[in-house]
Design an enzyme around this catalytic site. Structure first.
Site, mmCIF file in Angstrom:
data_model
loop_
_atom_site.group_PDB
_atom_site.id
_atom_site.type_symbol
_atom_site.label_atom_id
_atom_site.label_comp_id
_atom_site.label_asym_id
_atom_site.label_seq_id
_atom_site.Cartn_x
_atom_site.Cartn_y
_atom_site.Cartn_z
ATOM 1 C CB SER A 115 -16.437 6.196 -14.283
ATOM 2 O OG SER A 115 -15.140 6.624 -14.109
ATOM 3 C CB CYS A 166 -3.324 -1.352 -8.421
ATOM 4 S SG CYS A 166 -2.913 -2.705 -7.063
ATOM 5 N N PRO A 202 1.010 -1.531 -0.165
ATOM 6 C CG PRO A 202 0.137 -0.909 2.239
ATOM 7 C CD PRO A 202 0.572 -1.480 1.486
ATOM 8 N N GLY A 219 -14.671 8.478 -11.731
ATOM 9 C CA GLY A 219 -13.791 8.381 -11.116
ATOM 10 C C GLY A 219 -13.300 6.581 -10.883
HETATM 11 P P1 NAD Z 1 -4.261 -8.400 -0.094
HETATM 12 O O1 NAD Z 1 -4.056 -7.319 0.270
HETATM 13 O O2 NAD Z 1 -5.344 -8.660 -1.475
HETATM 14 O O3 NAD Z 1 -3.475 -9.540 -0.494
HETATM 15 C C1 NAD Z 1 -2.518 -9.320 -0.069
HETATM 16 C C2 NAD Z 1 -2.249 -10.945 1.403
HETATM 17 O O4 NAD Z 1 -0.386 -10.632 2.088
HETATM 18 C C3 NAD Z 1 -3.053 -10.577 2.743
HETATM 19 O O5 NAD Z 1 -3.917 -11.133 2.837
HETATM 20 C C4 NAD Z 1 -1.896 -10.270 4.089
HETATM 21 O O6 NAD Z 1 -2.126 -10.258 5.245
HETATM 22 C C5 NAD Z 1 -0.516 -11.054 3.102
HETATM 23 N N1 NAD Z 1 0.257 -10.841 3.676
HETATM 24 C C6 NAD Z 1 1.149 -9.846 3.844
HETATM 25 N N2 NAD Z 1 2.020 -9.778 5.108
HETATM 26 C C7 NAD Z 1 2.388 -11.685 4.610
HETATM 27 C C8 NAD Z 1 3.479 -11.922 5.160
HETATM 28 N N3 NAD Z 1 4.410 -12.071 5.960
HETATM 29 N N4 NAD Z 1 2.891 -13.464 5.081
HETATM 30 C C9 NAD Z 1 1.935 -14.443 4.650
HETATM 31 N N5 NAD Z 1 0.807 -13.012 4.421
HETATM 32 C C10 NAD Z 1 1.184 -11.675 4.331
HETATM 33 O O7 NAD Z 1 -3.317 -7.476 -1.513
HETATM 34 P P2 NAD Z 1 -4.171 -8.044 -3.378
HETATM 35 O O8 NAD Z 1 -5.080 -7.297 -3.966
HETATM 36 O O9 NAD Z 1 -3.592 -9.442 -3.063
HETATM 37 O O10 NAD Z 1 -2.603 -7.249 -3.921
HETATM 38 C C11 NAD Z 1 -0.958 -7.635 -3.828
HETATM 39 C C12 NAD Z 1 -0.275 -7.280 -4.365
HETATM 40 O O11 NAD Z 1 -0.801 -7.346 -5.806
HETATM 41 C C13 NAD Z 1 -0.267 -5.382 -4.526
HETATM 42 O O12 NAD Z 1 1.154 -4.885 -4.684
HETATM 43 C C14 NAD Z 1 -0.976 -5.136 -5.435
HETATM 44 O O13 NAD Z 1 -0.188 -3.726 -6.161
HETATM 45 C C15 NAD Z 1 -1.106 -6.433 -7.138
HETATM 46 N N6 NAD Z 1 -1.569 -5.872 -7.764
HETATM 47 C C16 NAD Z 1 -2.935 -6.345 -7.426
HETATM 48 C C17 NAD Z 1 -4.076 -6.403 -8.195
HETATM 49 C C18 NAD Z 1 -5.150 -6.558 -8.222
HETATM 50 O O14 NAD Z 1 -5.972 -6.731 -8.716
HETATM 51 N N7 NAD Z 1 -6.050 -6.319 -6.796
HETATM 52 C C19 NAD Z 1 -3.531 -6.974 -9.781
HETATM 53 C C20 NAD Z 1 -2.376 -6.592 -9.771
HETATM 54 C C21 NAD Z 1 -0.890 -6.621 -8.909
HETATM 55 C C1 UGA Z 2 -6.258 -2.512 -13.258
HETATM 56 C C2 UGA Z 2 -5.593 -2.846 -14.090
HETATM 57 O O1 UGA Z 2 -6.977 -3.478 -14.992
HETATM 58 C C3 UGA Z 2 -4.881 -4.210 -14.200
HETATM 59 O O2 UGA Z 2 -4.250 -4.766 -14.962
HETATM 60 C C4 UGA Z 2 -3.876 -4.111 -13.110
HETATM 61 O O3 UGA Z 2 -3.291 -5.624 -12.892
HETATM 62 C C5 UGA Z 2 -4.616 -3.624 -11.530
HETATM 63 O O4 UGA Z 2 -5.031 -2.826 -12.072
HETATM 64 C C6 UGA Z 2 -4.000 -3.775 -10.638
HETATM 65 O O5 UGA Z 2 -2.627 -3.430 -11.151
HETATM 66 O O6 UGA Z 2 -4.247 -3.922 -9.415
HETATM 67 P P1 UGA Z 2 -8.448 -3.408 -11.805
HETATM 68 O O7 UGA Z 2 -8.250 -1.816 -10.702
HETATM 69 O O8 UGA Z 2 -8.911 -4.284 -10.612
HETATM 70 O O9 UGA Z 2 -7.139 -3.109 -12.546
HETATM 71 O O10 UGA Z 2 -10.009 -3.272 -12.602
HETATM 72 P P2 UGA Z 2 -9.508 -2.151 -13.711
HETATM 73 O O11 UGA Z 2 -11.008 -2.638 -15.114
HETATM 74 O O12 UGA Z 2 -8.330 -1.316 -14.510
HETATM 75 O O13 UGA Z 2 -10.658 -0.604 -13.616
HETATM 76 C C7 UGA Z 2 -10.189 0.504 -12.500
HETATM 77 C C8 UGA Z 2 -10.979 1.187 -12.161
HETATM 78 O O14 UGA Z 2 -11.354 2.038 -13.561
HETATM 79 C C9 UGA Z 2 -12.035 0.972 -11.722
HETATM 80 O O15 UGA Z 2 -12.599 1.771 -11.115
HETATM 81 C C10 UGA Z 2 -13.113 1.135 -13.007
HETATM 82 O O16 UGA Z 2 -14.481 1.338 -13.085
HETATM 83 C C11 UGA Z 2 -12.113 2.295 -13.889
HETATM 84 N N1 UGA Z 2 -12.473 1.960 -15.231
HETATM 85 C C12 UGA Z 2 -12.207 1.317 -15.989
HETATM 86 C C13 UGA Z 2 -12.738 3.476 -16.065
HETATM 87 O O17 UGA Z 2 -13.523 4.364 -15.115
HETATM 88 N N2 UGA Z 2 -13.659 3.577 -16.683
HETATM 89 C C14 UGA Z 2 -12.935 2.313 -17.657
HETATM 90 O O18 UGA Z 2 -13.064 2.520 -19.274
HETATM 91 C C15 UGA Z 2 -12.392 1.385 -17.101
#
Ligand code: NAD
Ligand code: UGA
Length: 461
Positions: free
Chosen positions: A266, A273, A90, A268
């Site tokens: 939208s 992420c 975060p 926003g």
């Molecule tokens: P999340 O908060 O859903 O999950 C992270 C998990 O890690 C939590 O359950 C937490 O308890 C656990 N954790 C933290 N420290 C730990 C430790 N030392 N040992 C064991 N468990 C531990 O986060 P997320 O959404 O899965 O995102 C993870 C990473 O992936 C971030 O860097 C994010 O930017 C990236 N990412 C997220 C998305 C998405 O769509 N959410 C997409 C692409 C990349």
């Molecule tokens: C985004 C990226 O799309 C993923 O490729 C990436 O892996 C991820 O972030 C990440 O790193 O966490 P995500 O945030 O899950 O994925 O969802 P999106 O579909 O990208 O939407 C993000 C936000 O943008 C939402 O609030 C959505 O409503 C908004 N959005 C999306 C718009 O307002 N307009 C659009 O045309 C598309």
């Protein structure tokens, strides 16, 4: 030969990614660990901790066969030949870089745990989104043990979007793997290529040096978010001039150099992420003295904040400059449809703005529990919790949320909102019945014919 894969972090990325990998690699044992016991319990139950279409079916097929969940971090580190770090990163809330830099303490802790518990060679994979050059710190921690095992560090950022995670993983546009370009690094890259190649064609697996891979992830998110801020900026101009943002998006999106995706205006963008990753990019640019580059990307977030507050202000000004004592119904609280995730959802900020103007808000969202909504508000620290609880409530019925409301705000694009009985909703509202479509999903003409006063983002009167 990889026989055991461990993943530290069972969140929105770790859980779905490992489930799909396990399904496609039945010969490899996957062990997903987390410090959060209730999350692990949920992964083992019929009520998964995250709502994601198609995920339960995938988990069900692999769980107990070659996919296991537990809190045994030490054991999982020992058994894994390859260890994914998929913990949260975060925005830092304290100290140097507060409000911008990524907080890497969870990643660092994982590296320290791997260094402490590993007793044979490991390939460590950065799955979390990290600032460019993080691998250097991880390597330093791992090599500081000096007690035998050798480590290779790879970067393998995840590009899935929530709500379509399973589909995105199954049919990834590409997989990106970065590693050292020496013999041992290239061999480690090949091991991970094999895991993905079980279902992703080789030509869609891109291999690079480790810094390019780390930086590509932040860049991809910055470009995606930039498109949304760009079209949202134009939505304001559309409203001022009588142009229609959907027509503009269609007209420019048919240019193959621009393309039609991610041009939906939208209220926003939200999600865990986009904002975090852009702020992190801004921080990195400043760190390297690239102030103009930092200002350029920062504007994407500034425009997004503007779009959220512009929507809230529009509600207030339309309702005769005050929402004090008025009931506003929110349809949707999640940051997008088909997820129960609310992190950085625009709803949180618009609700805060309206509560500052003393509105009463009734929320309906098909997947978000009330408790989560209060946690989201609590994080803002704008007002005491009792006040939030008095003025902000959640119901499990859209019609109930809208009953006696002065206005409705569509905050999330859930499909079910399109097919609500809008005549019934209109009949039970205060008049004039205002409707603010922050997602451009409703039929404006039909609703106006019913009698609603409709405001749609990016469309003039
Ligand atoms: P999340 O908060 O859903 O999950 C992270 C998990 O890690 C939590 O359950 C937490 O308890 C656990 N954790 C933290 N420290 C730990 C430790 N030392 N040992 C064991 N468990 C531990 O986060 P997320 O959404 O899965 O995102 C993870 C990473 O992936 C971030 O860097 C994010 O930017 C990236 N990412 C997220 C998305 C998405 O769509 N959410 C997409 C692409 C990349
Ligand atoms: C985004 C990226 O799309 C993923 O490729 C990436 O892996 C991820 O972030 C990440 O790193 O966490 P995500 O945030 O899950 O994925 O969802 P999106 O579909 O990208 O939407 C993000 C936000 O943008 C939402 O609030 C959505 O409503 C908004 N959005 C999306 C718009 O307002 N307009 C659009 O045309 C598309």
């Amino acid at each position: 030969m990889i026989k055991n894969i461990t993943c530290i972090g069972a969140g929105y990325v770790g859980g779905p990614t490992m489930a799909v990998m396990a399904l496609k690699n039945p010969h490899i044992k996957f062990h997903v660990v987390d410090i959060n016991q209730s999350r692990i319990d949920a992964w083992m139950s019929d009520e998964l901790p995250i709502y994601e279409p198609g995920l339960f079916e995938v988990v069900q097929q692999a769980r107990g066969k070659n996919l296991f969940f537990s809190t045994d971090v030490e054991g999982a580190i020992k058994e894994g030949d390859m260890i994914f770090i998929s913990v949260n990163t975060p925005t830092k809330k304290y100290g140097i870089g507060k409000g911008r830099a990524a907080d890497l303490k969870y990643v660092e802790l994982c590296a320290r745990q791997i260094a402490e518990y590993a007793d044979d060679d490991k390939i460590v994979v950065e799955k979390s989104t990290l600032p460019v050059r993080t691998a250097q710190s991880i390597k330093k921690i791992l090599s500081a043990t000096g007690h035998g095992p050798k480590f290779q560090v790879l970067s393998n950022p995840e590009f899935l979007a929530e709500g379509t995670a399973v589909e995105d993983l199954m049919q990834a546009d590409r997989v990106l793997i970065g590693g050292d370009q020496d013999e041992a690094g290239l061999a480690a890259i090949e091991e991970l290529v094999k895991v993905y190649n079980a279902w992703i064609p080789r030509e869609r697996i891109i291999t690079t040096n480790i810094w390019s891979s780390e930086l590509s992830k932040l860049t991809a998110n910055a470009f995606l978010a930039q498109r949304i801020s760009s079209i949202n900026a134009i939505s304001a101009l559309c409203e001022a001039t009588g142009a229609d943002v959907e027509e503009v998006a269609h007209a420019i999106g048919t240019d193959s150099r621009i393309g039609p995706k991610f041009l939906k205006s939208s209220v926003g963008f939200g999600g865990s992420c986009f904002q975090k990753d852009i702020l992190n990019l801004v921080y990195l640019c400043e760190f390297f003295g690239l102030h103009e580059v930092a200002r350029y990307w920062e504007q994407v977030v500034t425009m997004n904040d503007y779009q959220k507050s512009r929507f809230g202000s529009k509600i207030i000004s339309t309702l005769f400059n005050t929402v004090s004592g008025k009931k506003i119904a929110f349809l949707g609280w999640a940051f997008k449809k088909d997820t129960n995730d609310t992190r950085e959802s625009a709803s949180i900020y618009v609700a805060d703005q309206l509560l500052n103007d003393e509105a009463s808000i009734s929320v309906y969202d098909p997947q978000v529990p009330e408790q989560q909504m209060y946690l989201d508000m609590e994080e803002l620290e704008t007002r005491p919790m009792e006040v939030n609880k008095q003025r902000l409530t959640m119901t499990d019925d859209a019609y109930e949320a809208c009953k006696d409301a002065h206005a409705i705000a569509v905050m999330t694009e859930w499909d079910e909102f399109k097919t609500l009985d809008w005549q019934r909703i209109y009949d039970n509202m205060k008049k004039p019945a205002f409707l603010f479509d922050g997602r451009l999903i409703l039929d404006r003409k039909k609703l106006s014919d019913i009698g609603f006063e409709v405001y749609t983002i990016g469309k003039g009167k």
